[in-house]
Design a protein around this motif. Structure first.
Motif, short mmCIF file in Angstrom:
data_model
loop_
_atom_site.label_atom_id
_atom_site.label_comp_id
_atom_site.label_asym_id
_atom_site.label_seq_id
_atom_site.Cartn_x
_atom_site.Cartn_y
_atom_site.Cartn_z
N GLY A 96 17.93 11.06 -5.67
CA GLY A 96 17.35 9.79 -5.28
C GLY A 96 16.11 9.40 -6.05
N PHE A 97 16.25 8.42 -6.94
CA PHE A 97 15.10 7.84 -7.65
C PHE A 97 14.34 6.92 -6.72
N VAL A 98 13.04 7.10 -6.64
CA VAL A 98 12.18 6.24 -5.83
C VAL A 98 11.58 5.20 -6.77
N PRO A 99 12.02 3.95 -6.69
CA PRO A 99 11.63 2.95 -7.70
C PRO A 99 10.20 2.48 -7.51
N PRO A 100 9.61 1.92 -8.57
CA PRO A 100 8.26 1.34 -8.44
C PRO A 100 8.26 0.24 -7.37
N GLY A 101 7.10 0.03 -6.79
CA GLY A 101 6.98 -0.98 -5.75
C GLY A 101 6.68 -0.35 -4.41
N TRP A 102 6.96 -1.08 -3.36
CA TRP A 102 6.54 -0.68 -2.03
C TRP A 102 7.13 0.65 -1.58
N ARG A 103 8.30 1.03 -2.11
CA ARG A 103 8.92 2.28 -1.66
C ARG A 103 8.14 3.52 -2.12
N GLY B 240 17.85 24.91 -11.92
CA GLY B 240 18.69 23.74 -11.71
C GLY B 240 17.97 22.56 -11.10
N ALA B 241 16.65 22.45 -11.31
CA ALA B 241 15.89 21.33 -10.76
C ALA B 241 16.44 20.01 -11.27
N GLN B 242 16.41 19.01 -10.40
CA GLN B 242 16.80 17.65 -10.78
C GLN B 242 15.61 16.74 -10.52
N TYR B 243 15.23 16.00 -11.57
CA TYR B 243 14.00 15.23 -11.52
C TYR B 243 14.18 13.86 -12.12
N PHE B 244 13.42 12.90 -11.62
CA PHE B 244 13.30 11.60 -12.26
C PHE B 244 11.88 11.46 -12.78
N ASP B 245 11.76 10.99 -14.02
CA ASP B 245 10.41 10.68 -14.49
C ASP B 245 9.98 9.35 -13.89
N PHE C 88 11.71 13.19 -6.82
CA PHE C 88 13.00 12.77 -6.28
C PHE C 88 12.86 12.60 -4.78
N ASN C 89 13.85 11.98 -4.17
CA ASN C 89 13.77 11.76 -2.74
C ASN C 89 13.99 13.05 -1.95
N ARG C 90 15.13 13.73 -2.19
CA ARG C 90 15.38 14.93 -1.41
C ARG C 90 16.33 15.87 -2.14
#
Length: 483
Positions: free
Chosen positions: A144-151, A170-175, A161-163
């Motif tokens: 789960g990518f948490v997008p810019p903005g209020w979220r 095996g980490a999964q990450y969003f920059d 990431f969200n969860r």
């Protein structure tokens, strides 16, 4: 002394409250406060119980860096999760409010856009606000990518990431821009690297860095380097029954849990060294806590969500040389909802309207407040969602409430039934339930009356069911809520 609701506003010459929202780019310090802004490094572990430290009571685990942190500052000995589940308690920490107030009563739903967070105040005060790791307040998406903005809840930059839990590798990450990364490295090590890099980039700018580690949450698999505990040589709490002690799988899980704790202790050591090497140690408030504990076989149970001490009782450390006196053991009762107002107060900032938590900064500054009790809530889960009264789902079993005083605990379930009363002074492992004992009838009545008075004061519908937040909110709903 009652845990009164604090309705305070963030006020300053350069920022104001418009409607119920913070606005403006800066929030100045209150008159007379130190004008040198205090950095904050907030470190959150997932499922780390109070006792699982070298100085904490579980005799096997070694945590020399946390022992060092305790020596340098204050260690709270009676801190409790407001709701001992990931999504609910993370929301309680970030907002300073109970889960019945913000609606985050179980996992994998979204914090309503109307809710304020601690990051809003720091961002408005000119801090660089950054989040690293597991968020788990943004719905069900995994990772789960948490997008810019209020979220992002006023975290200006976000690497995580969200969860989800992926380790030992095996980490999964969003920059920050949403690129999915899969580094082949122990997840907390990668997270710690990101936090250190952020702090280095902001040596000359005040920052609020929130670092969220995944372990020791299951899977109980530390990195190979930290798989150091022999399952055959474990010591157990007195309330762990023979069927757990004699079960090889349970022993392996518990050994892996302790290995994960020692692995995180190593990462805490890296953080402490990085602060020292970059000249940040004397002006950075370090806060460490956990969202909940783990039963680890006590009473034959595992995981969280329970009102027992192993699940509900969590660690809390605060360290800031020159401001927080070293070697303090703080017995003040504290809750997850107290963290936001306490941290803001230590930094000379005022919280937003609607916070329920109490400012406990006096506890570490030599003015220890009197707190009579903490209040907690949750749901006893059966592992699967089910509908209750046909209207909405709560995860399994019954909602419960607990009230913990300096000496006792009472637990009541949604059917208005008192299921437990424990004397925590005489029976710290909760092996003798006093419900139904004639000698404890007056005590039970007194505790129950105290619980009901507080539930009424904080508008808790209990014993009626709490209403959950939604699984997802749209941008349109957010704009309307935040206008």
């Amino acid at each position: 002394m009652n845990r009164r609701t604090f309705l305070v506003t963030a006020t300053a010459a350069s920022a104001s409250v418009v409607g119920s929202r913070l606005s403006g780019a800066q929030l100045s310090l209150p008159a007379g406060a130190n004008r040198k802004l205090t950095n904050v490094l907030f470190v959150l572990a997932d499922q780390w119980r109070f006792s699982a430290f070298g100085h904490g009571g579980d005799p096997v685990v070694a945590t020399p860096n946390f022992d060092r942190l305790a020596e340098r500052g204050a260690r709270f000995t009676r801190t409790y999760a407001a709701n001992p589940v990931c999504t609910p308690n993370r929301s309680c920490i970030l907002t300073g409010r109970y889960s019945h107030q913000h609606g985050m009563i179980f996992n994998n739903i979204m914090l309503p856009p109307r809710e304020h967070t601690i990051a809003e105040v720091f961002s408005a005060a000119g801090y660089a606000t950054h989040y690293v790791g597991k968020f788990h307040i943004d719905g069900k998406e995994m990772p789960g990518f948490v997008p810019p903005g209020w979220r992002r809840r006023s975290f200006q930059t976000f690497e995580g990431f969200n969860r989800g839990h992926w380790y030992p590798t095996g980490a999964q990450y969003f920059d920050n821009d949403g690129k999915l990364l899969k580094p082949d490295v122990y997840e907390p090590t990668y997270q710690t690297d990101l936090a250190i890099d952020f702090m280095k980039r902001n040596q000359n700018h005040p920052f609020f860095c929130f670092l969220s580690w995944g372990p020791p949450h299951q899977p109980y698999r530390p990195s190979k380097e930290w798989d150091i505990y022999d399952p055959a040589k474990l010591d157990f709490r007195p309330n762990v029954p023979a069927e757990v002690r004699n079960d090889p799988k349970s022993r392996k899980w518990i050994a892996g849990y302790y290995g994960s704790c020692s692995a995180l202790d190593h990462e805490m050591g890296r953080l402490l060294r990085a602060l020292e090497e970059n000249g940040l140690a004397d002006n950075t408030l370090i806060v460490f806590t956990s969202d909940h504990g783990d039963m680890l076989g006590s009473h034959g149970l595992f995981y969280k969500e329970k009102p027992e001490e192993e699940s509900l009782h969590i660690p809390l450390y605060m360290c800031m040389p020159g401001h927080i006196r070293a070697k303090q053991s703080i017995s003040t009762l504290a809750s997850s909802i107290d963290l936001t107002p306490t941290i803001l107060s230590l930094c000379g900032l005022r919280p937003y309207a609607g916070i329920t938590g109490k400012d406990l900064s006096g506890a570490v500054l030599g003015r220890e407040p009197k707190v009579d009790f903490v209040y907690a809530q949750g749901a006893m889960t059966a592992g699967k969602p089910r509908d209750i009264d046909g209207s909405y789902g709560v995860m399994g079993g019954k909602e419960w409430r607990a009230l913990v005083t300096s000496t006792h605990k009472i637990v009541q379930t949604i059917d208005d039934k008192t299921v437990a009363v424990f004397d925590l002074e005489k029976d710290p492992y909760e092996m003798k339930n006093l419900v139904g004992e004639r000698s404890a009838a007056a005590l039970e009545s007194e505790l129950l009356a105290q619980m009901r008075r507080w539930a009424k004061e904080v508008d808790d519908p209990f014993p009626q069911l709490s209403r959950p937040a939604k699984a997802i909110y749209t941008d349109e709903e957010a704009a309307q809520a935040r206008s």
